[in-house]
Design a protein around this motif. Structure first.
Motif, PDB file in Angstrom:
ATOM      1  N   PRO A  67      -9.329  15.872  -8.951  1.00  0.00           N
ATOM      2  CA  PRO A  67      -9.981  15.853  -7.593  1.00  0.00           C
ATOM      3  C   PRO A  67      -8.789  16.395  -6.502  1.00  0.00           C
ATOM      4  N   SER A  68      -9.217  17.257  -5.478  1.00  0.00           N
ATOM      5  CA  SER A  68      -8.044  16.958  -4.482  1.00  0.00           C
ATOM      6  C   SER A  68      -7.857  15.563  -3.527  1.00  0.00           C
ATOM      7  N   PHE A  69      -8.931  15.243  -3.586  1.00  0.00           N
ATOM      8  CA  PHE A  69      -9.197  13.852  -2.965  1.00  0.00           C
ATOM      9  C   PHE A  69     -10.187  12.816  -3.708  1.00  0.00           C
ATOM     10  N   GLY A  70      -9.502  12.028  -4.208  1.00  0.00           N
ATOM     11  CA  GLY A  70     -10.468  10.948  -5.125  1.00  0.00           C
ATOM     12  C   GLY A  70     -10.438   9.438  -4.638  1.00  0.00           C
ATOM     13  N   VAL A  71     -11.627   9.019  -4.603  1.00  0.00           N
ATOM     14  CA  VAL A  71     -11.827   7.547  -4.412  1.00  0.00           C
ATOM     15  C   VAL A  71     -12.169   6.693  -5.602  1.00  0.00           C
ATOM     16  N   VAL A  72     -11.229   5.774  -6.002  1.00  0.00           N
ATOM     17  CA  VAL A  72     -11.518   4.841  -6.886  1.00  0.00           C
ATOM     18  C   VAL A  72     -12.765   3.924  -6.557  1.00  0.00           C
ATOM     19  N   THR A  73     -13.860   3.959  -7.218  1.00  0.00           N
ATOM     20  CA  THR A  73     -14.841   2.903  -6.782  1.00  0.00           C
ATOM     21  C   THR A  73     -15.023   1.935  -7.765  1.00  0.00           C
ATOM     22  N   ALA A  74     -14.214   1.678  -8.806  1.00  0.00           N
ATOM     23  CA  ALA A  74     -14.501   0.754  -9.744  1.00  0.00           C
ATOM     24  C   ALA A  74     -14.196  -0.625  -9.170  1.00  0.00           C
ATOM     25  N   GLU A  75     -14.642  -1.802  -9.717  1.00  0.00           N
ATOM     26  CA  GLU A  75     -14.233  -3.318  -9.192  1.00  0.00           C
ATOM     27  C   GLU A  75     -13.138  -3.579  -9.687  1.00  0.00           C
ATOM     28  N   THR A  76     -12.658  -3.175 -10.821  1.00  0.00           N
ATOM     29  CA  THR A  76     -11.468  -3.800 -11.603  1.00  0.00           C
ATOM     30  C   THR A  76     -10.568  -2.333 -12.114  1.00  0.00           C
ATOM     31  N   SER A  93      -3.964  -6.339 -14.551  1.00  0.00           N
ATOM     32  CA  SER A  93      -5.398  -6.269 -14.278  1.00  0.00           C
ATOM     33  C   SER A  93      -5.401  -6.508 -12.713  1.00  0.00           C
ATOM     34  N   VAL A  94      -6.078  -5.726 -12.041  1.00  0.00           N
ATOM     35  CA  VAL A  94      -6.168  -5.802 -10.525  1.00  0.00           C
ATOM     36  C   VAL A  94      -7.665  -5.617 -10.148  1.00  0.00           C
ATOM     37  N   ASN A  95      -8.188  -6.351  -8.954  1.00  0.00           N
ATOM     38  CA  ASN A  95      -9.437  -6.354  -8.329  1.00  0.00           C
ATOM     39  C   ASN A  95      -9.394  -5.202  -7.381  1.00  0.00           C
ATOM     40  N   PHE A  96     -10.198  -4.240  -7.463  1.00  0.00           N
ATOM     41  CA  PHE A  96     -10.210  -3.280  -6.381  1.00  0.00           C
ATOM     42  C   PHE A  96     -11.216  -3.581  -5.353  1.00  0.00           C
ATOM     43  N   GLU A  97     -11.266  -2.957  -4.221  1.00  0.00           N
ATOM     44  CA  GLU A  97     -12.189  -3.319  -3.026  1.00  0.00           C
ATOM     45  C   GLU A  97     -13.101  -2.333  -3.090  1.00  0.00           C
ATOM     46  N   SER A  98     -14.334  -2.399  -3.891  1.00  0.00           N
ATOM     47  CA  SER A  98     -15.233  -1.209  -4.081  1.00  0.00           C
ATOM     48  C   SER A  98     -16.114  -1.072  -2.945  1.00  0.00           C
ATOM     49  N   GLU A  99     -16.027  -2.264  -2.168  1.00  0.00           N
ATOM     50  CA  GLU A  99     -16.932  -2.109  -0.820  1.00  0.00           C
ATOM     51  C   GLU A  99     -16.166  -1.015   0.009  1.00  0.00           C
ATOM     52  N   LEU A 100     -14.878  -1.238   0.230  1.00  0.00           N
ATOM     53  CA  LEU A 100     -14.136  -0.339   1.379  1.00  0.00           C
ATOM     54  C   LEU A 100     -14.265   1.066   0.562  1.00  0.00           C
ATOM     55  N   ALA A 101     -14.127   1.248  -0.877  1.00  0.00           N
ATOM     56  CA  ALA A 101     -14.199   2.773  -1.338  1.00  0.00           C
ATOM     57  C   ALA A 101     -15.621   3.267  -0.752  1.00  0.00           C
ATOM     58  N   TRP A 138       0.048  -9.641  -8.547  1.00  0.00           N
ATOM     59  CA  TRP A 138      -1.408  -8.951  -8.511  1.00  0.00           C
ATOM     60  C   TRP A 138      -2.606  -9.889  -8.100  1.00  0.00           C
ATOM     61  N   ASP A 139      -2.387 -10.500  -6.998  1.00  0.00           N
ATOM     62  CA  ASP A 139      -3.028 -11.337  -6.435  1.00  0.00           C
ATOM     63  C   ASP A 139      -3.926 -10.792  -5.193  1.00  0.00           C
ATOM     64  N   LEU A 140      -3.607  -9.816  -4.814  1.00  0.00           N
ATOM     65  CA  LEU A 140      -4.387  -8.995  -3.602  1.00  0.00           C
ATOM     66  C   LEU A 140      -5.739  -8.315  -3.826  1.00  0.00           C
ATOM     67  N   SER A 141      -6.280  -7.751  -3.095  1.00  0.00           N
ATOM     68  CA  SER A 141      -7.052  -6.768  -3.282  1.00  0.00           C
ATOM     69  C   SER A 141      -6.597  -5.381  -3.132  1.00  0.00           C
ATOM     70  N   TYR A 142      -7.109  -4.411  -3.866  1.00  0.00           N
ATOM     71  CA  TYR A 142      -6.636  -3.084  -3.609  1.00  0.00           C
ATOM     72  C   TYR A 142      -7.610  -1.900  -3.755  1.00  0.00           C
ATOM     73  N   LEU A 143      -7.289  -0.798  -3.084  1.00  0.00           N
ATOM     74  CA  LEU A 143      -7.785   0.436  -3.268  1.00  0.00           C
ATOM     75  C   LEU A 143      -7.223   1.587  -3.611  1.00  0.00           C
TER      76      LEU A 143
END
Length: 254
Positions: A67-76, A93-101, A138-143
């Protein structure tokens, strides 16, 4: 609404994880001091979510579908996918912020960005290296927002700045109490896989950082030809520029 409480950028040389012995004690001291400053910045601001803007180096994504611009929408997310990064594969392992995605995807469509939804994707050094020093638990939420800095044709610097503006607006529109830090990962001047690998252009770096910290839009006039001549990895300044767009008007410091 969510609040952007910190914005920062850093190089993501994988050697910081895979071959730390290559740096002498004084150099490591400067590296750790830099990461300590960044960590103190978002920790003191109470950040609980980090949005990473970085490219991906064909370790997890196929260059035939990039992609030119991609958004990771997975939850982890799990990584690293590289077997040479200094930590075991898939040990992080990280927790993704899928709602913000989803908020970013929606904002992008409304503002003229045809963003690519990236579902499950392995984590690689573009995402992991800086965070390994900044949030080692790795204890925060990430996008993870992926910008193309590696596969021509590349988005213009102006387009990357506009992308950052859109992301910043999307974060501020998110109906959440989250406190968000934005991290641009990559650059500055360097080359990968060429005879110039290992060289940097300090004059260019200082000029770019001066423009960036002053939010001088003359930084958007830097051409692909100039960046390529300095080193193909220099194109990653796009990630720093997107962060500047997200906090338009805010001044920075090195």
């Amino acid at each position: 609404m969510a609040e952007i409480v910190a914005a920062m950028s850093s190089v993501h040389s994988p050697l910081m994880m895979s071959a730390p012995q290559m740096a002498d004690e004084a150099t490591w001291g400067r590296i750790h001091n830099g990461f300590d400053t960044l960590r103190d910045t978002f920790t003191s601001a109470g950040a609980d979510t980090i949005v990473v803007i970085s490219d991906e180096h064909f370790n997890a994504l196929d260059p035939r579908r990039y992609p030119s611009f991609g958004v990771v929408t997975a939850e982890t997310g799990v990584g690293p996918v590289e077997n040479w990064l200094g930590v075991p594969c898939d040990s992080i392992s990280v927790n993704f912020e899928s709602e913000l995605a989803e908020v970013v995807l929606d904002a992008g469509v409304r503002q003229g960005f045809d963003l690519t939804r990236v579902g499950e994707v392995g984590l690689e050094h573009g995402f992991l290296t800086c965070l390994n020093f900044l949030t080692p638990q790795w204890d925060l939420s990430y996008l993870w927002l992926i910008q193309n800095c590696v596969l021509p044709p590349l988005p213009s610097l102006k387009r990357c700045y506009d992308f950052g503006q859109m992301v910043g607006q999307a974060i501020r529109s998110w109906d959440s109490s989250r406190r968000v830090a934005i991290l641009g990962s990559g650059g500055l001047s360097h080359a990968v896989g060429t005879p110039d690998m290992g060289k940097v252009d300090e004059q260019f770096d200082k000029r770019f950082l001066d423009l960036l910290c002053r939010q001088d839009l003359a930084m958007l006039d830097i051409t692909d030809v100039e960046m390529e001549a300095i080193g193909n990895g220099t194109h990653e300044i796009r990630n720093w520029i997107a962060v500047a767009g997200a906090v338009e008007g805010a001044k920075g410091e090195v």
